[in-house]
Design an enzyme around this catalytic site. Structure first.
Site, PDB file in Angstrom:
ATOM      1  N   SER A  95       0.862  -1.187   0.000  1.00 34.73           N
ATOM      2  CA  SER A  95       0.000   0.000   0.000  1.00 34.73           C
ATOM      3  C   SER A  95       0.892   1.228   0.000  1.00 34.73           C
ATOM      4  CB  SER A  95      -0.939  -0.008   1.213  1.00 34.73           C
ATOM      5  OG  SER A  95      -0.214   0.170   2.423  1.00 34.73           O
ATOM      6  N   ASN A  97      -0.229   4.639   1.480  1.00 34.23           N
ATOM      7  CA  ASN A  97      -0.590   5.716   2.395  1.00 34.23           C
ATOM      8  C   ASN A  97      -0.023   5.505   3.790  1.00 34.23           C
ATOM      9  OD1 ASN A  97      -3.054   5.702   0.344  1.00 34.23           O
ATOM     10  ND2 ASN A  97      -2.920   7.742   1.251  1.00 34.23           N
ATOM     11  N   TYR A 135     -10.560  -2.052   3.711  1.00 37.12           N
ATOM     12  CA  TYR A 135      -9.880  -3.345   3.825  1.00 37.12           C
ATOM     13  C   TYR A 135     -10.932  -4.445   3.855  1.00 37.12           C
ATOM     14  CZ  TYR A 135      -5.905  -0.441   5.160  1.00 37.12           C
ATOM     15  OH  TYR A 135      -4.920   0.512   5.174  1.00 37.12           O
ATOM     16  N   ASP A 280       5.074  -8.478  -1.005  1.00 33.43           N
ATOM     17  CA  ASP A 280       4.323  -7.654  -0.058  1.00 33.43           C
ATOM     18  C   ASP A 280       4.715  -7.933   1.387  1.00 33.43           C
ATOM     19  OD1 ASP A 280       2.461  -6.048   1.181  1.00 33.43           O
ATOM     20  OD2 ASP A 280       0.788  -7.419   0.853  1.00 33.43           O
TER      21      ASP A 280
END
Length: 398
Positions: A95, A97, A135, A280
């Site tokens: 992600s 942010n 999410y 990830d």
């Protein structure tokens, strides 16, 4: 905006800010009952001891210590504002942010966490734009702020981030306060410039890359996050770099082409002509398309909860760019506490119905020193050193 959402603390998310994106659903791991009970508040989390301070390396590469929380998440401490208000965040290459709970969040999910108070910061600048990140386990709703962000020895000025005003109940029992995304701006909610971009533009690091060395035991010291370079003391051999696959996902995720997925010497990946994999750090396990992952899981066989059959299990490997990256059973099996707080073994590989690619999460990354070269659009791997330097903190957030 495309986000992949997966097991436990997998934090690749779907943002409402970019409507052209394609959402991919998060799946849960029903075998990890004790973790589910902790997340639902029916069982207490064990005491969480986050390491603090930054490491001064002989290489001159800025780094911060990271804590391995029961093999399901890697956290570090950051500061926001002047003076710095402390938060624990998961470092997430899935992600883009940065967000933490805000002082005005009255939800039960925010209650156990540290909360940002703009009135206590002399470097705060009002933004006020609304933001929502969805999410699979629920959403975070909040507003954007601008302030200084401190990560170890680095101070990023005028960073736009989100403070939550409402959080899904799921977050109440999570041991981290927020998330620090390290992926590309293409998936940043509201088009916010990510922290890593600002590190580069403000010339705080030598180049736009980050690297990880992840410990293999829960609460084990030594996990380290490197900013702007690498440290050869944390890996053996050479780092093998692979160019990102930009066809479908563009410059959003750290996505690589996978040649093969195998158990022992038998291929189970069905990767003709190719498979894709997102690398990830915010996903706990290795997760693949349901059909392919089921073949892998069946080929590996049962993992005994008492961990006594690990020596009988085969190796698992992923081949990328012609290079095979094997994992031993000790590496692809995770150990988690049961209701009696005793460690039990469980397979760290799962399948997700409808998922069109693999996600190589922490189970894979613990075996390899991983380098995310944002600027050069590539990811590199080298065999992780078993005994990296024991480094003391040279500075702490005050």
């Amino acid at each position: 905006m495309l986000r992949v959402s997966l097991v436990l603390l997998a934090l690749v998310a779907l943002s409402f800010a970019t409507p052209t994106a394609m959402p991919i659903e998060r799946v849960s791991n029903t075998n990890m009952e004790h973790v589910r009970l902790m997340q639902e508040g029916k069982m207490d989390w064990p005491v969480f001891n986050v390491e603090t301070g930054d490491h001064a390396l002989a290489t001159g590469v800025p780094s911060v210590p990271v804590t391995n929380f029961y093999d399901i998440g890697y956290y570090t401490e950051i500061g926001i504002g002047t003076p710095a208000q402390k938060f624990t965040v998961i470092l997430d290459t899935g992600s883009s942010n940065l967000w933490v709970p805000g002082i005005n969040c009255k939800d039960a999910a925010c209650a156990p966490h540290n909360k940002y108070d703009s009135k206590k910061s002399s470097t705060y600048v009002k933004n006020g734009e609304g933001i929502q990140i969805q999410y699979g386990t629920g959403s975070m709703i909040g507003i954007l702020d601008q302030d200084y962000v401190t990560i170890g020895p680095i101070v990023v000025k005028n960073q736009v981030f989100a403070e939550s005003t409402s959080e899904a109940a799921f977050f109440a029992q999570q041991p981290m306060d927020g998330i620090l995304g390290l992926a590309y701006k293409g998936i940043a909610a509201d088009g916010v410039t990510p922290v890593l971009y600002n590190m580069v533009s403000q010339k705080l690091i030598a180049k736009g890359e980050v690297a990880f060395w992840m410990s293999t035991e829960d609460n084990q010291k030594g996990s380290t996050f490197f900013m702007g370079g690498t440290d050869p003391a944390y890996y053996t051999g050479t780092i093998k770099y692979h160019s990102l696959f930009l066809w479908f996902l563009g410059t959003e995720y750290y996505t690589l082409l996978v040649d093969d997925v195998a158990v022992g010497s038998t291929s189970h990946g069905e990767c003709f002509p190719f498979c894709r994999a997102i690398i990830d750090t915010g996903t706990s396990l290795i997760v693949g398309p349901a059909a392919q992952a089921t073949g892998v899981i069946n080929a590996i066989g049962a993992v005994w909860g008492n961990c006594t059959n690990l020596h009988t299990l085969p190796t698992f490997s992923v081949t990328i760019g012609g290079i095979k990256y094997p994992l031993t059973p000790e590496q692809y099996v995770v150990k988690l506490p049961n209701n009696a707080n005793k460690m039990t073994c469980q397979l760290g590989i799962a399948g997700s119905q409808g998922l069109p690619f693999w996600i190589l999460g922490d189970v894979f990354l613990r075996g390899y020193y991983s380098v995310f070269e944002m600027s050069n659009y590539q990811v590199g791997f080298a065999v992780a050193a078993k005994n990296p330097p024991s480094l003391g903190p040279s500075a702490r957030l005050n």
